[in-house]
Design an enzyme around this catalytic site. Structure first.
Site, PDB file in Angstrom:
ATOM      1  N   LYS A 116       9.860 -27.585   5.803  1.00 59.85           N
ATOM      2  CA  LYS A 116       8.951 -26.288   5.941  1.00 59.85           C
ATOM      3  C   LYS A 116       8.450 -25.890   4.565  1.00 59.85           C
ATOM      4  CE  LYS A 116       7.964 -23.552   9.431  1.00 59.85           C
ATOM      5  NZ  LYS A 116       7.856 -23.894  10.938  1.00 59.85           N
TER       6      LYS A 116
HETATM    7  P1  NAD Z   1       0.324 -16.668  14.476  1.00 60.96           P
HETATM    8  O1  NAD Z   1      -0.004 -16.119  13.124  1.00 60.96           O
HETATM    9  O2  NAD Z   1      -0.627 -17.331  15.364  1.00 60.96           O
HETATM   10  O3  NAD Z   1       0.772 -15.389  15.424  1.00 60.96           O
HETATM   11  C1  NAD Z   1       1.471 -14.350  14.944  1.00 60.96           C
HETATM   12  C2  NAD Z   1       1.788 -13.319  15.970  1.00 60.96           C
HETATM   13  O4  NAD Z   1       2.891 -12.472  15.679  1.00 60.96           O
HETATM   14  C3  NAD Z   1       0.616 -12.328  15.689  1.00 60.96           C
HETATM   15  O5  NAD Z   1      -0.132 -11.730  17.122  1.00 60.96           O
HETATM   16  C4  NAD Z   1       0.949 -11.199  15.089  1.00 60.96           C
HETATM   17  O6  NAD Z   1       0.340 -10.079  15.361  1.00 60.96           O
HETATM   18  C5  NAD Z   1       2.463 -11.210  15.600  1.00 60.96           C
HETATM   19  N1  NAD Z   1       3.361 -10.392  14.631  1.00 60.96           N
HETATM   20  C6  NAD Z   1       3.447 -10.410  13.380  1.00 60.96           C
HETATM   21  N2  NAD Z   1       4.237  -9.854  12.730  1.00 60.96           N
HETATM   22  C7  NAD Z   1       4.883  -9.074  13.752  1.00 60.96           C
HETATM   23  C8  NAD Z   1       5.600  -7.947  13.842  1.00 60.96           C
HETATM   24  N3  NAD Z   1       6.419  -7.453  12.620  1.00 60.96           N
HETATM   25  N4  NAD Z   1       6.121  -7.301  15.158  1.00 60.96           N
HETATM   26  C9  NAD Z   1       5.337  -8.084  16.187  1.00 60.96           C
HETATM   27  N5  NAD Z   1       4.396  -9.075  16.183  1.00 60.96           N
HETATM   28  C10 NAD Z   1       4.172  -9.521  14.982  1.00 60.96           C
HETATM   29  O7  NAD Z   1       1.743 -17.614  14.404  1.00 60.96           O
HETATM   30  P2  NAD Z   1       2.267 -18.479  15.557  1.00 60.96           P
HETATM   31  O8  NAD Z   1       1.852 -19.942  15.071  1.00 60.96           O
HETATM   32  O9  NAD Z   1       1.947 -18.226  16.845  1.00 60.96           O
HETATM   33  O10 NAD Z   1       3.699 -18.531  15.149  1.00 60.96           O
HETATM   34  C11 NAD Z   1       4.793 -17.371  15.941  1.00 60.96           C
HETATM   35  C12 NAD Z   1       6.173 -17.909  15.800  1.00 60.96           C
HETATM   36  O11 NAD Z   1       6.095 -19.357  16.510  1.00 60.96           O
HETATM   37  C13 NAD Z   1       6.629 -18.196  14.468  1.00 60.96           C
HETATM   38  O12 NAD Z   1       8.118 -18.030  14.562  1.00 60.96           O
HETATM   39  C14 NAD Z   1       6.545 -19.670  13.993  1.00 60.96           C
HETATM   40  O13 NAD Z   1       7.540 -20.389  13.273  1.00 60.96           O
HETATM   41  C15 NAD Z   1       6.798 -20.367  15.444  1.00 60.96           C
HETATM   42  N6  NAD Z   1       6.323 -21.553  15.682  1.00 60.96           N
HETATM   43  C16 NAD Z   1       5.009 -21.981  15.743  1.00 60.96           C
HETATM   44  C17 NAD Z   1       4.454 -23.238  16.105  1.00 60.96           C
HETATM   45  C18 NAD Z   1       3.069 -23.443  15.895  1.00 60.96           C
HETATM   46  O14 NAD Z   1       2.594 -24.514  16.705  1.00 60.96           O
HETATM   47  N7  NAD Z   1       2.185 -22.521  15.513  1.00 60.96           N
HETATM   48  C19 NAD Z   1       5.344 -24.072  16.553  1.00 60.96           C
HETATM   49  C20 NAD Z   1       6.701 -23.873  16.576  1.00 60.96           C
HETATM   50  C21 NAD Z   1       7.058 -22.357  16.195  1.00 60.96           C
END
Ligand code: NAD
Length: 427
Positions: A116
């Site tokens: 990561k």
């Molecule tokens: P993203 O940036 O697309 O979206 C993040 C979302 O979280 C946004 O809606 C934002 O407003 C919200 N957010 C941020 N801080 C916040 C807070 N303090 N309280 C409430 N909401 C908050 O990110 P993503 O890619 O959707 O990733 C979200 C999670 O999923 C992370 O933990 C990431 O590690 C995990 N994840 C992502 C992927 C991927 O393919 N993108 C894969 C596996 C896991």
């Protein structure tokens, strides 16, 4: 070994995300049999690179940012894991996220280790040009250890296809040849895969359907609450709504919107694209303070924002049947125990959100062979892998009478440590 003897970042009493991961490893260790001899491997990242990322700002000043790339374990294959841009990124967080990638990749049996990366930066404070310079310099700094057969980054919070395109281009320039396989989550025009953008949310939905069967919850009419409306939460919310579920509440960094009869997901996506968050959505019946989100009754609760969101403080207030972890590390071990006591089924991150890395694996395979698959084929293969992983973990959970998280860790850590053992130690 007493905890006092450990460096602070390896101390499980230090409740950063890394401490949370170490506690999870403590829980799985008694189930590893003779492989527990190798368990220390899982408690130490193989390689940590901290880099200074200087850029010239648009106004001519120089700004420095701290970045990381952590390769937690490479026993089963090259490192794989996203890159996060966020003002709260710490080394403890990136270490934990890299370790969860090791477990996740083994849980769905894709041939990768865990890695990561991240930069401590608020990307909203940068212009597009500054963001590009930051990404290119970061890629250059970590190019020492990444590569299509060494470690393959992908998008995470606040990084996207454009960032991956810049990373791919920078790496290709440094290497002097086109290296599409160095990152996944690329635009389709650069060797990206159909279905990758939606893959994590789709996988969350598939796992939610499997969990719902086990808990006797019908998806049609199910009340779904989502924290985070980005790549993961936004897509999962759309898929549940298309299947007839009601999106009763969404929380993001701007606020909470609620509608008992179900929010209009398409309209909410439109609003978020224009306003930057859910706050002010005219289709909401009610808006609440952020913390009130955890008390909203639902059948399926999807944390899809950041780690350590469900804690000993708010877990007692949670009223749901299934917690479906879209985010990485959203539930602390104490909260896990509280939810188990309330008979809430927690589908752990390392299963629930593995759809993204699974289609990243498809993308990498397609790039190597320069032969691209149809979206139907990708979605069908994704669904099959996710369902198989769920059922394998479910069977272990039933047999050993452990949580689905510990069961998934048993399966995954066994695969990692078997590889470790059979490879042996070098030299
Ligand atoms: P993203 O940036 O697309 O979206 C993040 C979302 O979280 C946004 O809606 C934002 O407003 C919200 N957010 C941020 N801080 C916040 C807070 N303090 N309280 C409430 N909401 C908050 O990110 P993503 O890619 O959707 O990733 C979200 C999670 O999923 C992370 O933990 C990431 O590690 C995990 N994840 C992502 C992927 C991927 O393919 N993108 C894969 C596996 C896991």
């Amino acid at each position: 070994m007493t905890h006092d003897a450990l460096p602070s970042y390896l101390n499980p009493d230090n409740l950063g995300p890394w401490g949370q991961y170490l506690q999870q490893i403590e829980r799985v260790t008694p189930h590893l049999g003779s492989l527990s001899r190798w368990v220390e491997t899982l408690k130490r990242p193989k390689r940590i690179l901290t880099v200074d990322v200087p850029i010239e700002r648009d106004d001519g000043s120089i700004a420095h940012f701290e970045g990381y790339r952590v390769q937690h374990n490479l026993s089963r294959g090259p490192g794989k894991g996203g890159v996060r841009y966020h003002q709260d990124v710490t080394l403890s967080e990136v270490m934990a996220l890299s370790a969860w990638m090791t477990v996740k990749n083994a849980a769905v049996n894709v041939p990768y280790g865990g890695a990561k990366g991240g930069i401590r930066v608020n990307p909203a404070s940068l212009s597009k040009g500054e963001l590009q310079r930051l990404t290119r310099r970061y890629t250059s700094e970590i190019s020492l250890i990444i590569g299509p057969t060494k470690d393959i980054p992908a998008p995470d919070v606040n990084t996207n296809e454009q960032v991956m395109a810049w990373m791919m281009d920078s790496y290709s320039m440094i290497e002097g040849n086109l290296s599409t396989g160095v990152v996944t989550g690329k635009p389709i025009s650069l060797g990206g895969s159909l279905g990758r953008r939606e893959a994590t949310g789709r996988g969350v939905f598939v796992m939610g359907c499997e969990a719902a069967v086990q808990r006797g919850v019908a998806i049609e009419g199910a009340r779904v609450a989502v924290q985070g409306f980005g790549n993961v939460g936004g897509v999962a919310a759309s898929m549940f709504a298309e299947a007839g579920a009601k999106l009763v509440a969404v929380q993001d960094h701007t606020g909470v919107v609620v509608h008992e009869g179900g929010l209009d997901v398409k309209q909410l996506h439109k609003h978020v694209a224009e306003a930057g968050g859910v706050k002010g959505f005219p289709g909401a019946e009610q808006t609440l303070e952020r913390d009130a989100f955890w008390g909203i009754e639902s059948d399926i609760l999807i944390p899809a924002a950041l780690e350590q969101q469900i804690t000993a403080e708010n877990a007692p207030r949670i009223r749901t049947k299934i917690v479906l972890e879209g985010a990485n590390g959203p539930t602390t071990p104490e909260a896990d125990d509280i939810l188990a006591g309330k008979d809430v089924l927690v589908v752990p991150d390392v299963l629930a959100n593995a759809g993204g890395v699974t289609v990243s694996y498809f993308e990498w395979v397609q790039d190597f062979s320069s032969f691209f698959w149809s979206e139907e084929e990708i979605n069908a293969r994704l669904t099959r892998i996710m369902q198989n992983a769920f059922h394998a973990a479910w069977a272990v959970a039933q047999e050993k009478k452990v949580s689905l998280r510990t069961a998934t860790f048993i399966l995954a850590c066994t695969r990692v440590l078997q590889a470790r053992e059979v490879r042996g130690l070098y030299p």
